[in-house]
Design a protein around this motif. Structure first.
Motif, short mmCIF file in Angstrom:
data_model
loop_
_atom_site.label_atom_id
_atom_site.label_comp_id
_atom_site.label_asym_id
_atom_site.label_seq_id
_atom_site.Cartn_x
_atom_site.Cartn_y
_atom_site.Cartn_z
N GLY A 306 0.92 -1.02 0.07
CA GLY A 306 -0.07 0.20 -0.38
C GLY A 306 0.73 1.26 0.10
O GLY A 306 0.56 2.02 -0.86
N ALA A 307 1.82 1.42 0.95
CA ALA A 307 2.30 2.42 0.89
C ALA A 307 3.54 2.45 -0.67
O ALA A 307 3.82 3.79 -0.90
CB ALA A 307 3.94 1.99 2.17
N ARG A 308 4.03 1.07 -1.29
CA ARG A 308 4.86 1.20 -2.68
C ARG A 308 3.97 2.16 -3.50
O ARG A 308 4.17 3.55 -4.37
CB ARG A 308 5.14 -0.13 -2.64
N VAL A 309 2.66 2.12 -3.30
CA VAL A 309 1.76 2.13 -4.95
C VAL A 309 1.51 3.65 -4.36
O VAL A 309 1.57 4.50 -4.96
CB VAL A 309 0.16 1.75 -4.46
N ALA A 310 1.35 4.14 -2.93
CA ALA A 310 0.36 5.71 -2.46
C ALA A 310 1.97 6.62 -2.91
O ALA A 310 1.79 7.71 -3.16
CB ALA A 310 0.06 5.85 -0.38
N ALA A 311 3.29 5.75 -3.16
CA ALA A 311 4.25 6.61 -3.11
C ALA A 311 4.44 7.14 -4.57
O ALA A 311 5.70 8.20 -4.78
CB ALA A 311 5.96 5.95 -2.30
N GLU A 312 3.51 6.42 -5.41
CA GLU A 312 4.25 6.10 -6.99
C GLU A 312 3.06 7.59 -7.68
O GLU A 312 2.17 8.02 -6.83
CB GLU A 312 3.42 4.72 -8.11
N PRO A 313 4.20 8.65 -8.26
CA PRO A 313 2.96 9.88 -9.43
C PRO A 313 2.32 8.79 -9.36
O PRO A 313 1.55 7.91 -9.82
CB PRO A 313 4.06 9.43 -10.00
N PRO A 314 0.76 9.80 -10.11
CA PRO A 314 -0.15 9.28 -9.93
C PRO A 314 -0.53 8.83 -11.79
O PRO A 314 -0.61 8.08 -12.28
CB PRO A 314 -1.12 10.82 -10.06
N LEU A 316 1.82 7.26 -12.64
CA LEU A 316 2.35 6.41 -13.17
C LEU A 316 2.20 4.74 -12.58
O LEU A 316 2.20 3.84 -12.78
CB LEU A 316 4.26 5.95 -12.28
N VAL A 317 0.41 5.22 -12.29
CA VAL A 317 -0.59 4.28 -11.43
C VAL A 317 -1.99 4.22 -12.42
O VAL A 317 -2.90 4.73 -13.16
CB VAL A 317 -1.06 4.63 -10.69
N LEU A 318 -1.28 3.50 -13.41
CA LEU A 318 -2.14 2.81 -14.27
C LEU A 318 -3.10 1.76 -14.04
O LEU A 318 -2.97 0.85 -14.21
CB LEU A 318 -1.25 2.62 -16.07
N GLY A 319 -4.24 2.12 -14.85
CA GLY A 319 -5.45 0.58 -14.34
C GLY A 319 -5.88 1.00 -12.72
O GLY A 319 -5.00 1.59 -11.90
N PRO A 320 -6.55 -0.07 -12.42
CA PRO A 320 -7.46 -0.41 -11.21
C PRO A 320 -6.16 -0.70 -10.09
O PRO A 320 -6.72 -1.70 -9.25
CB PRO A 320 -9.07 -0.93 -10.93
N VAL A 321 -5.33 -0.06 -9.71
CA VAL A 321 -4.25 -0.99 -9.33
C VAL A 321 -4.67 -0.81 -7.54
O VAL A 321 -4.00 -1.99 -7.20
CB VAL A 321 -3.22 0.06 -9.28
N ALA A 322 -5.77 0.34 -7.23
CA ALA A 322 -5.59 0.31 -5.83
C ALA A 322 -6.88 -0.42 -5.62
O ALA A 322 -6.74 -0.96 -4.85
CB ALA A 322 -6.07 2.37 -5.04
N ALA A 323 -7.49 -0.71 -6.47
CA ALA A 323 -9.16 -1.51 -6.03
C ALA A 323 -8.69 -2.89 -6.07
O ALA A 323 -8.97 -3.43 -5.43
CB ALA A 323 -9.46 -1.23 -7.39
N ARG A 324 -7.64 -3.25 -6.66
CA ARG A 324 -7.02 -4.51 -6.89
C ARG A 324 -6.19 -5.19 -5.97
O ARG A 324 -6.75 -6.46 -5.63
CB ARG A 324 -6.52 -4.89 -8.08
N GLY A 478 4.85 -4.40 -12.12
CA GLY A 478 6.77 -4.21 -12.69
C GLY A 478 6.73 -3.53 -12.19
O GLY A 478 8.35 -3.84 -11.86
N LEU A 479 6.51 -1.76 -12.15
CA LEU A 479 6.98 -0.64 -11.41
C LEU A 479 7.70 -1.65 -10.56
O LEU A 479 8.61 -1.13 -9.89
CB LEU A 479 6.99 0.38 -12.22
N LEU A 480 6.44 -1.57 -9.50
CA LEU A 480 7.13 -1.90 -7.97
C LEU A 480 7.39 -3.39 -8.14
O LEU A 480 8.55 -3.38 -6.78
CB LEU A 480 5.44 -1.82 -7.55
N TYR A 481 7.21 -4.12 -8.78
CA TYR A 481 8.52 -5.44 -8.78
C TYR A 481 10.29 -4.89 -8.69
O TYR A 481 10.27 -5.24 -7.91
CB TYR A 481 8.00 -6.22 -9.74
#
Length: 513
Positions: A306-314, A316-324, A478-481
């Protein structure tokens, strides 16, 4: 059924009489107390429940059914630090509420709870209020009559005073009130509760306290030091059980750590305690820690991702990442929670609690347990330390990849065992044990973050596959990986310096002096 919980902070005092209250107005000399307001008289009738051998009382817990007063009902009181306890309340019923029975389970260990003592009190109440009329504390005077419901004895009677802080009052107010009470001849009661006094006065006797030392333990010996530590960890496990059942923050983590500490120390100090008795306990602790670990690992993983997703610029967050991610967590967390609760409700858990109680009541000591702690404990610590050194060196020799990840994880587990081995020895070895423990903890922290990254990458790959199957972009996963790969590489670069500090020759020499 509505269950309420509140923290109460109070002190009990001996009172010569309930009639002499002429000096109560002097309590306004306490800073913050502007007036002393009498609130009337209540007739309270309470029946206290416990096991046949008073396990709740022995663990400083009480369970009662009380009528009369503003809070009639069932009350389970659990010890907290200092003068505080947690009171969990349920509405009146004829039998012990299942919820309270379950919250008392780590202390009752499944034994039947039956009426033990009846205590009736005539209570006079005063409120200590500030200049705005806000209640800062409550003072009560009780004329108490107690009778055993299990033994043929005469009634016991006494008078006592109690001062309880209001929920938002400063703890220091108790000290100020007590100072004024002492000036008027009122002193602290010897017994911590009405029940403790009633048990003694009515002939039921005092329960065995958790820190009561077995007869075969030599004071100041290696066995004595080790048992003191084991009792602390067993008490932590027992105390945390109700918190885990109610999903209190960090409770699963802390209970799991208590399991790990117990299991690790029982292994490290086999020279002190007979492994024929402790190995089955270690197996059960491993099982319980594993069941709790599913829930804890999911908590850690979700916080990290959750922290990793929140730290990414909007952008770079493509698709329903938070929801998934949220949906994935709900599914996994529910299953993890189910496993934790099933473990705490299982016969195996109750058997483990019995085994832990027996371990301290009748410890299976070996001959070395009677020796002075220094040599016995140094040897145990260095054995774990040498195993850590071998595993760390092996891991550092490997090339990056899955094999090295596994080796680093094994080194991490050895680091924990070494640190835990130093903890029972701190009282006897002092600074050298504490210093080694700190250095090894730094190594453990590096290795722990590395392992968390390994686990996170596995989860990210699983999430990416699910997203791809649903036709969602896989870019962000992939970016988070890649971020986690970079974190792992950084921790691997940090490890040699952290290990160099933990493997200084002088640390070993000072410990072995």
């Amino acid at each position: 059924m509505t269950i309420r919980s509140q923290r109460e902070t109070e002190r009990k005092y001996d009172a010569a009489s309930v009639d002499d209250t002429s000096w109560f107005p002097r309590l306004t000399r306490v800073n913050g107390v502007a007036s002393v307001v009498e609130r009337g008289v209540d007739e309270l009738d309470a029946v206290y429940y416990d096991t046949d051998d008073l396990r709740l009382a022995g663990a400083s817990a009480t369970l009662r059914r009380r009528t009369g007063g503003a809070d009639a009902g069932w009350h389970l009181k659990l010890p907290l630090s200092g003068d505080s306890r947690e009171e969990v309340s349920a509405p009146l019923s004829d039998t012990v509420p299942d919820t309270l029975r379950e919250l008392a389970l780590s202390r009752s260990r499944g034994a039947e709870l039956t009426p033990a003592v009846r205590i009736r009190s005539t209570r006079r109440t005063w409120h200590l209020t500030d200049s705005g009329g806000t209640v800062r504390a409550e003072l009560t005077l009780d004329r108490v009559r107690a009778e055993s419901l299990r033994a043929m004895t005469t009634l016991a009677a006494w008078t006592e005073m109690e001062v309880e802080l209001a929920e938002d009052a400063e703890p220091g107010l108790l000290d100020q009130v007590e100072k004024r009470l002492r000036k008027n001849g009122v002193v602290r009661a010897d017994n911590p509760s009405k029940l403790a006094r009633a048990l003694d006065a009515t002939g039921l006797g005092a329960p065995r306290l958790p820190d009561a030392r077995a007869e075969n333990v030599v004071p100041g010996s290696a066995g004595d030091h080790l048992l003191t530590y084991l009792e602390e960890q067993i008490r932590a496990l027992v105390d945390l059980d109700p918190a885990v059942r109610r999903e209190r923050p960090d409770s699963v983590h802390r209970m799991r750590v208590a399991c790990r500490r117990l299991r690790s120390v029982l292994r490290s100090y086999r020279s002190v305690l007979d492994r024929q008795a402790t190995d089955p306990i270690r197996a059960d602790l491993k099982w319980l820690g594993g069941e709790l670990g599913v829930e804890r690992d999911q908590e850690v993983l979700m916080e990290r991702l959750g922290a990793r997703v929140a730290a990414e610029p909007p952008e770079l967050v493509l698709g329903p990442v938070a929801a998934r991610l949220k949906a994935w967590n709900v599914t996994h967390a529910a299953e993890a929670r189910r496993r934790s609760l099933e473990a705490l409700r299982s016969p195996r858990y109750l058997a483990l609690l019995d085994s832990l109680a027996a371990l301290t009541e009748c410890p299976p000591l070996r001959r070395r347990a009677a020796r002075k702690p220094r040599k016995v404990m140094v040897k145990a610590i260095l054995k774990e330390y040498d195993r850590l050194a071998a595993r760390t060196s092996h891991a550092l020799e490997l090339s990056p990849g899955a094999e090295r990840d596994t080796a680093l994880h094994e080194a991490r587990k050895s680091a924990k065992k070494t640190r835990y081995a130093t903890e029972p020895a701190r009282a006897s070895l002092g600074k050298p044990a504490k210093r080694l423990g700190r250095r090894v903890k730094a190594v453990q922290k590096v290795l722990g973050d590395h392992q968390d990254s390994v686990v996170a990458r596995d989860a990210l790959r699983e999430l990416a596959i699910s997203a791809h199957a649903a036709g969602e972009p896989g870019f962000t996963w992939g970016l988070l990986y890649g971020t986690e790969q970079a974190v792992a590489a950084e921790r691997e670069r940090e490890l040699p310096s952290a290990w160099a500090e933990a493997s200084e020759p002088r640390l070993r020499k000072k410990l072995a002096r």
